[in-house]
Motif scaffolding. Structure first.
Motif, PDB file in Angstrom:
ATOM      1  N   GLN A 185      -8.137  17.459  -0.354  1.00 12.21           N
ATOM      2  CA  GLN A 185      -9.265  16.518  -0.406  1.00 12.21           C
ATOM      3  C   GLN A 185      -9.016  15.289   0.476  1.00 12.21           C
ATOM      4  N   LEU A 198      -6.376  12.368  -5.441  1.00  9.88           N
ATOM      5  CA  LEU A 198      -6.936  13.511  -4.719  1.00  9.88           C
ATOM      6  C   LEU A 198      -5.899  14.606  -4.534  1.00  9.88           C
ATOM      7  N   ARG A 199      -6.401  15.846  -4.570  1.00 10.74           N
ATOM      8  CA  ARG A 199      -5.544  16.980  -4.220  1.00 10.74           C
ATOM      9  C   ARG A 199      -5.348  16.940  -2.701  1.00 10.74           C
ATOM     10  N   GLY A 252      -9.975  -0.066  -6.666  1.00  7.82           N
ATOM     11  CA  GLY A 252      -9.522   0.671  -5.484  1.00  7.82           C
ATOM     12  C   GLY A 252      -8.237   0.089  -4.939  1.00  7.82           C
ATOM     13  N   SER A 272      -4.128   1.709  -5.044  1.00  6.57           N
ATOM     14  CA  SER A 272      -3.477   1.898  -3.751  1.00  6.57           C
ATOM     15  C   SER A 272      -2.096   1.263  -3.708  1.00  6.57           C
ATOM     16  N   LEU A 311       0.822  -1.218   0.000  1.00  7.59           N
ATOM     17  CA  LEU A 311       0.000   0.000   0.000  1.00  7.59           C
ATOM     18  C   LEU A 311       0.849   1.258   0.000  1.00  7.59           C
ATOM     19  N   LEU A 362     -12.351   5.413 -14.471  1.00  8.49           N
ATOM     20  CA  LEU A 362     -11.472   6.572 -14.293  1.00  8.49           C
ATOM     21  C   LEU A 362     -11.396   6.858 -12.804  1.00  8.49           C
ATOM     22  N   PHE A 363     -10.210   6.779 -12.250  1.00  5.35           N
ATOM     23  CA  PHE A 363      -9.973   7.202 -10.867  1.00  5.35           C
ATOM     24  C   PHE A 363      -9.182   8.500 -10.918  1.00  5.35           C
ATOM     25  N   LEU A 364      -9.472   9.394  -9.987  1.00  6.34           N
ATOM     26  CA  LEU A 364      -8.711  10.648  -9.889  1.00  6.34           C
ATOM     27  C   LEU A 364      -7.960  10.662  -8.573  1.00  6.34           C
ATOM     28  N   ASP A 421     -15.193  -1.996  -8.541  1.00  5.22           N
ATOM     29  CA  ASP A 421     -14.779  -0.770  -7.841  1.00  5.22           C
ATOM     30  C   ASP A 421     -13.762  -1.109  -6.748  1.00  5.22           C
ATOM     31  N   ASP A 422     -14.043  -2.191  -6.032  1.00  5.75           N
ATOM     32  CA  ASP A 422     -13.139  -2.610  -4.956  1.00  5.75           C
ATOM     33  C   ASP A 422     -11.791  -3.058  -5.516  1.00  5.75           C
ATOM     34  N   THR A 472     -12.989   6.908  -7.265  1.00  2.38           N
ATOM     35  CA  THR A 472     -13.653   6.569  -8.516  1.00  2.38           C
ATOM     36  C   THR A 472     -14.401   7.788  -9.035  1.00  2.38           C
ATOM     37  N   TRP A 510      -3.668   4.160   7.633  1.00  2.00           N
ATOM     38  CA  TRP A 510      -5.124   4.017   7.834  1.00  2.00           C
ATOM     39  C   TRP A 510      -5.452   2.602   8.282  1.00  2.00           C
ATOM     40  N   LYS A 544      -5.361  11.671 -13.559  1.00  2.00           N
ATOM     41  CA  LYS A 544      -6.328  10.692 -14.084  1.00  2.00           C
ATOM     42  C   LYS A 544      -5.681   9.325 -14.282  1.00  2.00           C
ATOM     43  N   LEU A 566      -6.827  -3.666   5.089  1.00  2.00           N
ATOM     44  CA  LEU A 566      -6.593  -3.671   3.652  1.00  2.00           C
ATOM     45  C   LEU A 566      -5.757  -4.845   3.158  1.00  2.00           C
TER      46      LEU A 566
HETATM   47  C1  LIG Z   1     -14.356   6.660  -0.237  1.00  2.00           C
HETATM   48  C2  LIG Z   1     -13.974   5.258   0.180  1.00  2.00           C
HETATM   49  C3  LIG Z   1     -12.538   4.977   0.047  1.00  2.00           C
HETATM   50  C4  LIG Z   1     -12.302   3.597   0.427  1.00  2.00           C
HETATM   51  C5  LIG Z   1     -10.885   3.206   0.471  1.00  2.00           C
HETATM   52  C6  LIG Z   1     -10.199   3.267  -0.855  1.00  2.00           C
HETATM   53  C7  LIG Z   1      -9.000   2.655  -1.018  1.00  2.00           C
HETATM   54  C8  LIG Z   1      -8.524   1.908   0.102  1.00  2.00           C
HETATM   55  C9  LIG Z   1      -7.185   1.384  -0.024  1.00  2.00           C
HETATM   56  C10 LIG Z   1      -6.931   0.177  -0.397  1.00  2.00           C
HETATM   57  C11 LIG Z   1      -7.799  -0.417  -1.346  1.00  2.00           C
HETATM   58  C12 LIG Z   1      -8.684  -1.359  -0.814  1.00  2.00           C
HETATM   59  C13 LIG Z   1      -9.887  -1.473  -1.295  1.00  2.00           C
HETATM   60  C14 LIG Z   1     -10.561  -0.511  -2.191  1.00  2.00           C
HETATM   61  C15 LIG Z   1     -11.888  -0.261  -1.695  1.00  2.00           C
HETATM   62  C16 LIG Z   1     -12.683   0.629  -2.184  1.00  2.00           C
HETATM   63  C17 LIG Z   1     -12.367   1.552  -3.299  1.00  2.00           C
HETATM   64  C18 LIG Z   1     -13.588   2.358  -3.572  1.00  2.00           C
HETATM   65  C19 LIG Z   1     -13.268   3.596  -4.315  1.00  2.00           C
HETATM   66  C20 LIG Z   1     -14.529   4.413  -4.333  1.00  2.00           C
HETATM   67  O1  LIG Z   1     -15.586   3.905  -4.523  1.00  2.00           O
HETATM   68  S1  LIG Z   1     -14.423   6.089  -4.042  1.00  2.00           S
HETATM   69  C21 LIG Z   1     -16.129   6.522  -3.750  1.00  2.00           C
HETATM   70  C22 LIG Z   1     -16.917   6.833  -5.001  1.00  2.00           C
HETATM   71  N1  LIG Z   1     -16.455   8.032  -5.623  1.00  2.00           N
HETATM   72  C23 LIG Z   1     -16.752   9.248  -5.188  1.00  2.00           C
HETATM   73  O2  LIG Z   1     -17.431   9.419  -4.204  1.00  2.00           O
HETATM   74  C24 LIG Z   1     -16.174  10.408  -5.981  1.00  2.00           C
HETATM   75  C25 LIG Z   1     -17.038  11.638  -5.823  1.00  2.00           C
HETATM   76  N2  LIG Z   1     -16.490  12.674  -6.668  1.00  2.00           N
HETATM   77  C26 LIG Z   1     -15.445  13.403  -6.266  1.00  2.00           C
HETATM   78  O3  LIG Z   1     -14.980  13.341  -5.144  1.00  2.00           O
HETATM   79  C27 LIG Z   1     -14.874  14.335  -7.277  1.00  2.00           C
HETATM   80  O4  LIG Z   1     -15.758  14.538  -8.332  1.00  2.00           O
HETATM   81  C28 LIG Z   1     -13.523  13.838  -7.819  1.00  2.00           C
HETATM   82  C29 LIG Z   1     -12.470  13.809  -6.686  1.00  2.00           C
HETATM   83  C30 LIG Z   1     -13.647  12.446  -8.462  1.00  2.00           C
HETATM   84  C31 LIG Z   1     -13.043  14.830  -8.899  1.00  2.00           C
HETATM   85  O5  LIG Z   1     -13.193  16.145  -8.387  1.00  2.00           O
HETATM   86  P1  LIG Z   1     -12.013  17.201  -8.469  1.00  2.00           P
HETATM   87  O6  LIG Z   1     -12.580  18.513  -8.043  1.00  2.00           O
HETATM   88  O7  LIG Z   1     -10.837  16.698  -7.731  1.00  2.00           O
HETATM   89  O8  LIG Z   1     -11.590  17.199  -9.970  1.00  2.00           O
HETATM   90  P2  LIG Z   1     -12.264  17.961 -11.187  1.00  2.00           P
HETATM   91  O9  LIG Z   1     -13.730  17.901 -11.148  1.00  2.00           O
HETATM   92  O10 LIG Z   1     -11.603  19.289 -11.280  1.00  2.00           O
HETATM   93  O11 LIG Z   1     -11.798  17.048 -12.412  1.00  2.00           O
HETATM   94  C32 LIG Z   1     -10.425  16.858 -12.711  1.00  2.00           C
HETATM   95  C33 LIG Z   1     -10.359  16.335 -14.106  1.00  2.00           C
HETATM   96  O12 LIG Z   1     -11.034  15.072 -14.172  1.00  2.00           O
HETATM   97  C34 LIG Z   1     -12.144  15.119 -15.088  1.00  2.00           C
HETATM   98  N3  LIG Z   1     -13.258  14.353 -14.547  1.00  2.00           N
HETATM   99  C35 LIG Z   1     -13.768  14.431 -13.297  1.00  2.00           C
HETATM  100  N4  LIG Z   1     -14.775  13.573 -13.144  1.00  2.00           N
HETATM  101  C36 LIG Z   1     -14.902  12.932 -14.328  1.00  2.00           C
HETATM  102  C37 LIG Z   1     -15.770  11.932 -14.806  1.00  2.00           C
HETATM  103  N5  LIG Z   1     -16.718  11.392 -14.026  1.00  2.00           N
HETATM  104  N6  LIG Z   1     -15.636  11.519 -16.072  1.00  2.00           N
HETATM  105  C38 LIG Z   1     -14.673  12.040 -16.878  1.00  2.00           C
HETATM  106  N7  LIG Z   1     -13.805  12.996 -16.470  1.00  2.00           N
HETATM  107  C39 LIG Z   1     -13.944  13.437 -15.228  1.00  2.00           C
HETATM  108  C40 LIG Z   1     -12.469  16.613 -15.207  1.00  2.00           C
HETATM  109  O13 LIG Z   1     -13.111  16.866 -16.439  1.00  2.00           O
HETATM  110  C41 LIG Z   1     -11.100  17.235 -15.121  1.00  2.00           C
HETATM  111  O14 LIG Z   1     -10.446  17.041 -16.366  1.00  2.00           O
HETATM  112  P3  LIG Z   1      -9.476  18.188 -16.941  1.00  2.00           P
HETATM  113  O15 LIG Z   1      -8.428  18.430 -15.888  1.00  2.00           O
HETATM  114  O16 LIG Z   1      -8.910  17.560 -18.187  1.00  2.00           O
HETATM  115  O17 LIG Z   1     -10.343  19.364 -17.199  1.00  2.00           O
END
Ligand SMILES: CCCCC/C=C\C/C=C\C/C=C\C/C=C\CCCC(=O)SCCNC(=O)CCNC(=O)[C@H](O)C(C)(C)COP(=O)(O)OP(=O)(O)OC[C@H]1O[C@@H](n2cnc3c(N)ncnc32)[C@H](O)[C@@H]1OP(=O)(O)O
Length: 224
Positions: free
Chosen positions: A213, A209-210, A142, A146, A15, A205-207, A138-139, A155, A22, A185, A88
């Motif tokens: 965030q 984080l800044r 994710g 990491s 990780l 597409l995963f982004l 998604d998992d 995501t 975490w 991206k 994890l």
């Molecule tokens: C949250 C739970 C986390 C869990 C733990 C994760 C990992 C753990 C570690 C180990 C791994 C183990 C297991 C994994 C387990 C789970 C993983 C789950 C992951 C998830 O399940 S996580 C929850 C679902 N997820 C959300 O809850 C996101 C909600 N959302 C936001 O938080 C914002 O929306 C964000 C941050 C995504 C972007 O926001 P932002 O402000 O930082 O960026 P901005 O909007 O400026 O976009 C910048 C550039 O990306 C382009 N862009 C943006 N979105 C796009 C889209 N949809 N399609 C095409 N292009 C897109 C723009 O067009 C621009 O492009 P350009 O720069 O070229 O103009």
């Protein structure tokens, strides 16, 4: 049983620093036996989904589940302090929401593993629910983002193609890889197979984080 179905050891994801802390915090604090309780809960979900019990068994089971809830409710904490989902390195991550993924191969840009859907994730006709398959991807993705030094990512979009039905209680193979990185991206692709048969493929597409965030992972709750 084919060679690829034989049990292989789970390989823990190396990780990034954020998720290491975490996860380590949950591991430090978790009571002995927590992992076994998670396994029991996952088994309960499958058994519950598969049961058609008579009234007296319904009443007995409900009473026992009520008692279990009451025991656990006495120890509720905020999500910063929860253990659920935070192990994890474990195949089930210490959670019962999505199926365990036993990882068998990891590089910085790809993961391979084994999984299985039980009755809890049944849609209809002995096939896995499409939402459960999206959850699995998604998992999986994710976990992939990491690995190594990638900052925490979320995501932004996830697209799944359901190519053929995904059976329950059968070993399934998953693969995921990073197809392209463009600044923050991360473009990911993945597959889910039953033997040689493709059940589903996905892109995401995963982004990353800044800094503003990201919540600090190391912040311990105040003592007392
Ligand atoms: C949250 C739970 C986390 C869990 C733990 C994760 C990992 C753990 C570690 C180990 C791994 C183990 C297991 C994994 C387990 C789970 C993983 C789950 C992951 C998830 O399940 S996580 C929850 C679902 N997820 C959300 O809850 C996101 C909600 N959302 C936001 O938080 C914002 O929306 C964000 C941050 C995504 C972007 O926001 P932002 O402000 O930082 O960026 P901005 O909007 O400026 O976009 C910048 C550039 O990306 C382009 N862009 C943006 N979105 C796009 C889209 N949809 N399609 C095409 N292009 C897109 C723009 O067009 C621009 O492009 P350009 O720069 O070229 O103009």
């Amino acid at each position: 049983m084919t060679e690829s179905d034989r049990p292989q050891p789970h390989v823990a994801v190396p990780l990034n620093g954020y998720w290491t802390e975490w996860s380590a915090r949950a591991a430090r604090n978790a009571a002995p036996g927590w992992a076994a309780l998670v396994g029991e809960m996952a088994g309960l979900q499958d058994t519950f989904a598969a049961a058609a019990p008579p009234p007296e068994a319904v009443a007995e089971a409900r009473s026992l589940v009520e008692q279990t809830r009451a025991v656990l409710a006495r120890h509720e904490v905020g999500d910063d302090d929860q253990w659920f989902g935070r192990f994890l390195p474990a195949p089930d991550r210490g959670q019962t929401f999505s199926p365990p993924i036993r990882l068998t191969g990891i590089t910085e840009h790809a993961l391979a593993g084994k999984t299985m859907f039980g009755r809890f994730h049944s849609g209809n006709n002995s096939a896995a629910h499409g939402g459960g398959i999206a959850l699995l991807f998604d998992d999986l993705f994710g976990r992939l983002v990491s690995v190594g030094d990638i900052p925490p990512a979320r995501t932004a979009s996830l697209s799944v193609n359901y190519r053929s039905v995904t059976p329950l209680d059968e070993p399934l193979a998953v693969e995921a890889s990073v197809a392209e990185v463009d600044g923050r991206k991360l473009y990911l692709t993945g597959t889910l197979r039953h033997g040689d048969r493709l059940c589903a493929d996905a892109t995401a597409l995963f982004l990353t984080l800044r800094p503003e965030q990201i919540r600090p992972a190391e912040a311990e709750a105040p003592p007392g």
